[in-house]
Design a protein around this motif. Structure first.
Motif, PDB file in Angstrom:
ATOM      1  N   LEU A 325       0.853  -1.180   0.000  1.00 35.61           N
ATOM      2  CA  LEU A 325       0.000   0.000   0.000  1.00 35.61           C
ATOM      3  C   LEU A 325       0.892   1.234   0.000  1.00 35.61           C
ATOM      4  O   LEU A 325       1.783   1.367   0.848  1.00 35.61           O
ATOM      5  N   TYR A 326       0.646   2.130  -0.959  1.00 37.77           N
ATOM      6  CA  TYR A 326       1.443   3.358  -1.065  1.00 37.77           C
ATOM      7  C   TYR A 326       0.554   4.551  -0.708  1.00 37.77           C
ATOM      8  O   TYR A 326      -0.503   4.759  -1.319  1.00 37.77           O
ATOM      9  N   SER A 335       4.604   6.871   2.163  1.00 34.99           N
ATOM     10  CA  SER A 335       4.875   5.651   2.930  1.00 34.99           C
ATOM     11  C   SER A 335       4.533   4.421   2.112  1.00 34.99           C
ATOM     12  O   SER A 335       3.615   4.433   1.283  1.00 34.99           O
ATOM     13  N   CYS A 336       5.276   3.352   2.371  1.00 40.70           N
ATOM     14  CA  CYS A 336       5.034   2.044   1.768  1.00 40.70           C
ATOM     15  C   CYS A 336       4.744   1.049   2.879  1.00 40.70           C
ATOM     16  O   CYS A 336       5.533   0.928   3.826  1.00 40.70           O
ATOM     17  N   VAL A 337       3.617   0.341   2.787  1.00 36.94           N
ATOM     18  CA  VAL A 337       3.206  -0.631   3.798  1.00 36.94           C
ATOM     19  C   VAL A 337       3.136  -2.015   3.160  1.00 36.94           C
ATOM     20  O   VAL A 337       2.515  -2.184   2.098  1.00 36.94           O
ATOM     21  N   GLU A 338       3.784  -3.002   3.774  1.00 33.38           N
ATOM     22  CA  GLU A 338       3.658  -4.391   3.337  1.00 33.38           C
ATOM     23  C   GLU A 338       2.367  -4.954   3.920  1.00 33.38           C
ATOM     24  O   GLU A 338       2.232  -5.080   5.136  1.00 33.38           O
ATOM     25  N   LEU A 339       1.425  -5.309   3.069  1.00 33.68           N
ATOM     26  CA  LEU A 339       0.100  -5.666   3.565  1.00 33.68           C
ATOM     27  C   LEU A 339       0.070  -7.023   4.260  1.00 33.68           C
ATOM     28  O   LEU A 339      -0.717  -7.230   5.184  1.00 33.68           O
ATOM     29  N   ALA A 340       0.910  -7.952   3.840  1.00 32.55           N
ATOM     30  CA  ALA A 340       0.900  -9.277   4.470  1.00 32.55           C
ATOM     31  C   ALA A 340       1.273  -9.209   5.945  1.00 32.55           C
ATOM     32  O   ALA A 340       0.745  -9.955   6.773  1.00 32.55           O
ATOM     33  N   VAL A 374       5.963  17.009 -11.866  1.00 31.95           N
ATOM     34  CA  VAL A 374       5.645  15.582 -11.883  1.00 31.95           C
ATOM     35  C   VAL A 374       6.730  14.839 -11.117  1.00 31.95           C
ATOM     36  O   VAL A 374       7.876  14.757 -11.564  1.00 31.95           O
ATOM     37  N   ALA A 375       6.371  14.319  -9.932  1.00 33.98           N
ATOM     38  CA  ALA A 375       7.314  13.546  -9.119  1.00 33.98           C
ATOM     39  C   ALA A 375       7.150  12.066  -9.428  1.00 33.98           C
ATOM     40  O   ALA A 375       6.033  11.582  -9.642  1.00 33.98           O
ATOM     41  N   MET A 376       8.265  11.322  -9.419  1.00 35.34           N
ATOM     42  CA  MET A 376       8.248   9.907  -9.783  1.00 35.34           C
ATOM     43  C   MET A 376       9.072   9.083  -8.796  1.00 35.34           C
ATOM     44  O   MET A 376      10.207   9.442  -8.481  1.00 35.34           O
ATOM     45  N   ILE A 377       8.483   7.987  -8.315  1.00 35.85           N
ATOM     46  CA  ILE A 377       9.199   7.052  -7.460  1.00 35.85           C
ATOM     47  C   ILE A 377       8.887   5.629  -7.904  1.00 35.85           C
ATOM     48  O   ILE A 377       7.883   5.383  -8.578  1.00 35.85           O
ATOM     49  N   ASP A 378       9.729   4.693  -7.517  1.00 41.40           N
ATOM     50  CA  ASP A 378       9.435   3.276  -7.767  1.00 41.40           C
ATOM     51  C   ASP A 378       8.326   2.794  -6.849  1.00 41.40           C
ATOM     52  O   ASP A 378       8.312   3.121  -5.649  1.00 41.40           O
ATOM     53  N   ALA A 379       7.405   2.003  -7.386  1.00 40.15           N
ATOM     54  CA  ALA A 379       6.436   1.282  -6.562  1.00 40.15           C
ATOM     55  C   ALA A 379       7.124   0.000  -6.110  1.00 40.15           C
ATOM     56  O   ALA A 379       6.986  -1.060  -6.713  1.00 40.15           O
ATOM     57  N   SER A 380       7.891   0.119  -5.044  1.00 37.49           N
ATOM     58  CA  SER A 380       8.785  -0.966  -4.635  1.00 37.49           C
ATOM     59  C   SER A 380       9.043  -0.903  -3.138  1.00 37.49           C
ATOM     60  O   SER A 380       9.025   0.189  -2.548  1.00 37.49           O
TER      61      SER A 380
END
Length: 421
Positions: A325-326, A335-340, A374-380
């Motif tokens: 989840l971003y 923030s990046c959340v690991e859902l598992a 336009v801001a860009m980040i990895d979905a990672s």
């Protein structure tokens, strides 16, 4: 000459070449995607299209189109038609434009007259995105006396118009209509009698109307979800009702979380078997739910599987991508959340203020800041920032990608960037 005879006359080599070409053509057409509504086909904000750059200059745009007045809506694109709205004055004149997405040339425009009305300092009188099914386009405009839902065909002929009555709000109108099968659905969660209404998309006839609890206006656009263990569900969000599931065929309520403590601006999103929705105020999110949609009745104590109350966006809608989840905050904190595991993997600052929602294109998240970068980040799970590209005009609109083209809407302009540049 029929196709079978033509194929038999080809040499083996030519048949092989033809097969490769047909396969490539099929794969190419599968990659091309329309963008029919706010945040794409299912409202997820995710596209599998490829070939878009991480760096570009003004010389790389296929075209730039000046639009009259002001608008924060995102375009909707289907094939050879791009639809976008704008407004001039104090909301008394609203426009729906149909452009050629390849050239930016205007095909037609239609004007709607309403009353002058107020708006939030960050809002516009054209914040609701059109929705299209490739045969018709539907657009919503509202003031304190009228809430108009209008259907046009692709030539710009008005097919029908329905008035849902006055729209009372503190900050104006923002929710976008959506399409489900033969229905076009519009929400009216406001400071007054509230409802969700489904119209026959060809005739404008009301098929059902679901009354809603009322409180402050909601600006969220609903989504349709298809969970493997339930029938299709219409997911709506408002402060007064929280997150609720309706049967899109009838409007009957399946379940609800009960009221949210604050107002709702961002839209719900579905991924990894959960619905994510949030509320907030004062420029920050205050509470996020991750809901298992298989319940019935009030599910607050039984089916809310994830909650979060810090480092949340208020206006931007989240992204769910490959088990994570971003959350892109209004203040540029992401923030990046690991859902598992529900573990917060990283929280980083990309700077800037954001009133648009992020979209994920082939594993890269794009989001336009209020000052038009336009801001860009990895979905990672590993944070990587790719920098920013200036558009030279402020923006509160969400990135759109369709059929090998990216569309970047600012206050007064629409930029088109082709894949492969």
């Amino acid at each position: 000459m029929n196709r079978l005879l033509f194929t038999r006359l080809l040499t083996p080599t030519l048949r092989t070449i033809l097969g490769i070409c047909l396969t490539f053509s099929a794969l190419t057409s599968l990659k091309a995607e329309n963008w029919p509504r706010f945040r794409g086909i299912d409202g997820s904000g995710i596209s599998s299209e490829t070939g878009f750059p991480l760096k570009w200059t003004d010389a790389d745009y296929a075209w730039v189109k000046e639009l009259p007045g002001l608008g924060h809506s995102s375009p909707s694109v289907w094939g050879d038609n791009l639809f976008v709205t704008s407004a001039i004055g104090e909301g008394e004149t609203r426009y729906l434009f149909c452009l050629d997405p390849k050239t930016g040339k205007e095909k037609w425009r239609r004007e709607t007259k309403l009353k002058k009305s107020h708006k939030h300092r960050k809002g516009s009188w054209a914040s609701s995105s059109p929705v299209t099914d490739g045969e018709h386009v539907y657009v919503a405009f509202a003031d304190e006396e009228s809430y108009l839902l209008i259907a046009y065909n692709l030539k710009g002929k008005k097919i029908w118009e329905e008035d849902l009555g006055g729209f009372t709000s503190q900050h104006g109108h923002g929710s976008s209509p959506i399409i489900y099968k033969n229905l076009v659905i519009a929400t009216k969660d406001q400071k007054g009698p509230s409802s969700v209404t489904a119209f026959n998309k060809l005739t404008g006839k009301t098929i059902w109307q679901a009354e809603r609890a009322e409180r402050r206006t909601s600006y969220a656009t609903p989504i349709i979800i298809n969970h493997p263990n339930t029938n299709p569900q219409l997911i709506c969000v408002s402060g007064a009702t929280g997150v609720s599931s309706l049967d899109p065929e009838t409007g009957k309520v399946n379940w609800t979380t009960g009221a949210f403590p604050s107002r709702t601006v961002s839209s719900p999103v579905y991924g990894e078997g959960l619905i994510f929705a949030k509320c907030g105020g004062g420029g920050r999110g205050k509470l996020l739910y991750g809901i298992d949609p298989t319940g019935s009745g009030n599910v607050k104590e039984t089916h809310i599987k994830y909650t979060r109350s810090s480092k949340l966006p208020y206006v931007p809608t989240p992204i769910v991508f490959e088990g994570h989840l971003y959350l892109w905050g209004d203040n540029g904190v992401v923030s990046c959340v690991e859902l598992a595991t529900q573990k917060n993997v990283w929280t980083e600052r990309v700077d800037g203020g954001y009133s648009s929602s992020p979209v994920c294109i082939n594993g890269i998240i794009y989001c336009i800041s209020e000052n038009g970068e336009v801001a860009m980040i990895d979905a990672s799970p590993k944070f990587k920032f790719h920098g920013k590209i200036k558009l030279n005009d402020p923006s509160h609109a969400t990135v759109v990608v369709a059929n090998g083209q990216m569309f970047l809407r600012t206050f007064k302009k629409l930029y088109c960037l082709n894949a492969g540049k």
